[in-house]
Design a protein around this motif. Structure first.
Motif, PDB file in Angstrom:
ATOM      1  N   SER A   1      -8.285   5.830 -22.059  1.00 49.42           N
ATOM      2  CA  SER A   1      -7.035   5.692 -22.214  1.00 49.42           C
ATOM      3  C   SER A   1      -6.452   4.567 -21.151  1.00 49.42           C
ATOM      4  CB  SER A   1      -6.130   6.549 -22.157  1.00 49.42           C
ATOM      5  OG  SER A   1      -6.396   7.708 -23.140  1.00 49.42           O
ATOM      6  N   ILE A   2      -5.659   3.596 -21.630  1.00 54.41           N
ATOM      7  CA  ILE A   2      -5.114   2.592 -20.633  1.00 54.41           C
ATOM      8  C   ILE A   2      -3.467   2.860 -20.709  1.00 54.41           C
ATOM      9  CG2 ILE A   2      -4.730   0.256 -20.416  1.00 54.41           C
ATOM     10  CD1 ILE A   2      -7.191  -0.195 -21.972  1.00 54.41           C
TER      11      ILE A   2
ATOM     12  N   MET B   1       0.249  11.679 -19.346  1.00 51.81           N
ATOM     13  CA  MET B   1      -1.054  11.019 -18.955  1.00 51.81           C
ATOM     14  C   MET B   1      -1.237  11.245 -17.553  1.00 51.81           C
ATOM     15  SD  MET B   1      -0.879   7.788 -21.506  1.00 51.81           S
ATOM     16  CE  MET B   1      -2.786   7.488 -21.220  1.00 51.81           C
ATOM     17  N   HIS B   2      -0.304  11.201 -16.816  1.00 49.39           N
ATOM     18  CA  HIS B   2      -0.613  11.370 -15.296  1.00 49.39           C
ATOM     19  C   HIS B   2      -0.632  12.607 -14.754  1.00 49.39           C
ATOM     20  CE1 HIS B   2       0.153   7.045 -14.727  1.00 49.39           C
ATOM     21  NE2 HIS B   2       0.235   7.065 -13.412  1.00 49.39           N
TER      22      HIS B   2
ATOM     23  N   LEU C   1      -7.366  12.614 -15.456  1.00 51.40           N
ATOM     24  CA  LEU C   1      -7.651  12.132 -14.299  1.00 51.40           C
ATOM     25  C   LEU C   1      -7.472  10.586 -14.332  1.00 51.40           C
ATOM     26  CD1 LEU C   1     -10.477  12.777 -11.602  1.00 51.40           C
ATOM     27  CD2 LEU C   1      -9.921  10.452 -12.536  1.00 51.40           C
ATOM     28  N   HIS C   2      -7.026   9.889 -13.488  1.00 54.91           N
ATOM     29  CA  HIS C   2      -6.762   8.456 -13.701  1.00 54.91           C
ATOM     30  C   HIS C   2      -7.221   7.615 -12.468  1.00 54.91           C
ATOM     31  CE1 HIS C   2      -2.663   8.578 -11.972  1.00 54.91           C
ATOM     32  NE2 HIS C   2      -2.953   7.501 -11.434  1.00 54.91           N
TER      33      HIS C   2
ATOM     34  N   PHE D   1      -6.223   3.600 -15.405  1.00 53.88           N
ATOM     35  CA  PHE D   1      -7.208   3.728 -16.663  1.00 53.88           C
ATOM     36  C   PHE D   1      -7.619   5.359 -16.360  1.00 53.88           C
ATOM     37  CE2 PHE D   1      -7.815  -0.349 -15.231  1.00 53.88           C
ATOM     38  CZ  PHE D   1      -7.533  -1.215 -16.452  1.00 53.88           C
ATOM     39  N   TYR D   2      -7.496   6.204 -17.723  1.00 56.66           N
ATOM     40  CA  TYR D   2      -7.814   7.657 -17.690  1.00 56.66           C
ATOM     41  C   TYR D   2      -8.688   8.079 -18.300  1.00 56.66           C
ATOM     42  CZ  TYR D   2      -2.589   7.003 -17.396  1.00 56.66           C
ATOM     43  OH  TYR D   2      -1.194   6.548 -16.862  1.00 56.66           O
TER      44      TYR D   2
END
Length: 181
Positions: free
Chosen positions: A67-68, A148-149, A155-156, A175-176
């Motif tokens: 994921s972005i 997402m975070h 994890l990003h 970036f994930y």
């Protein structure tokens, strides 16, 4: 200490970590302190919603991006096929796969000479985080930030400026990866 991160999609990257450079950040404050003390990037003791690790040399390996961060306005947030970023001595030396041309162009247009620097590795630790992929359409970056975070199976990695990082960059690109170990 040394940390090695792997994922089912093929991420395999290793870095040295310094215990004093591990901390959490959070926009949630149960005591209701002012936003200046709880804004993203404010290092706080555990527990937070994400645990930040500043990679120390040597840092090398492969990140398979799933994921972005939508705040970067990517053509797609959740990728069907992972984007491959090769890190050598802290720098992204190769970017290939779905939307790699867009990422490379974004790093140049929005960034600077340090845009390819691997600045951070952050684990989400919220056990009640939204499911991966929620919401399923591109909405505002604020709608994506918490799931997402902070989701405990996310994890990003960030290229460019890190929270308290060693290199300055005008870009911070998240970036994930999903299901890291």
């Amino acid at each position: 200490k040394r940390l090695r991160v792997t994922t089912p999609k093929g991420t395999d990257i290793a870095m040295v970590i310094h215990p004093r450079l591990i901390g959490s950040n959070s926009t949630f404050d149960p005591k209701g302190r002012p936003d200046t003390e709880t804004s993203p990037g404010t290092k706080r003791p555990f527990p937070g919603l994400a645990i930040g690790i500043h990679p120390e040399d040597p840092v090398s390996g492969v990140i398979m991006v799933e994921s972005i961060y939508p705040g970067l306005n990517p053509p797609k947030v959740i990728l069907k096929d992972p984007l491959r970023i090769v890190i050598e001595d802290h720098w992204a030396t190769e970017i290939s796969g779905e939307y790699s041309d867009w990422v490379k162009e974004m790093l140049v247009k929005k960034g600077d000479e340090n845009s390819r620097w691997l600045g951070e590795c952050m684990w989400g630790v919220n056990p009640k985080g939204y499911p991966f992929g929620w919401p399923d359409n591109v909405g505002s970056s604020v709608a994506y930030y918490l799931p997402m975070h902070n989701r405990s199976d996310m994890l990003h990695f960030a290229l460019g400026m890190a929270i308290g990082g060693a290199k300055y960059s005008k870009l911070h690109a998240d970036f994930y990866t999903h299901k890291p170990t």
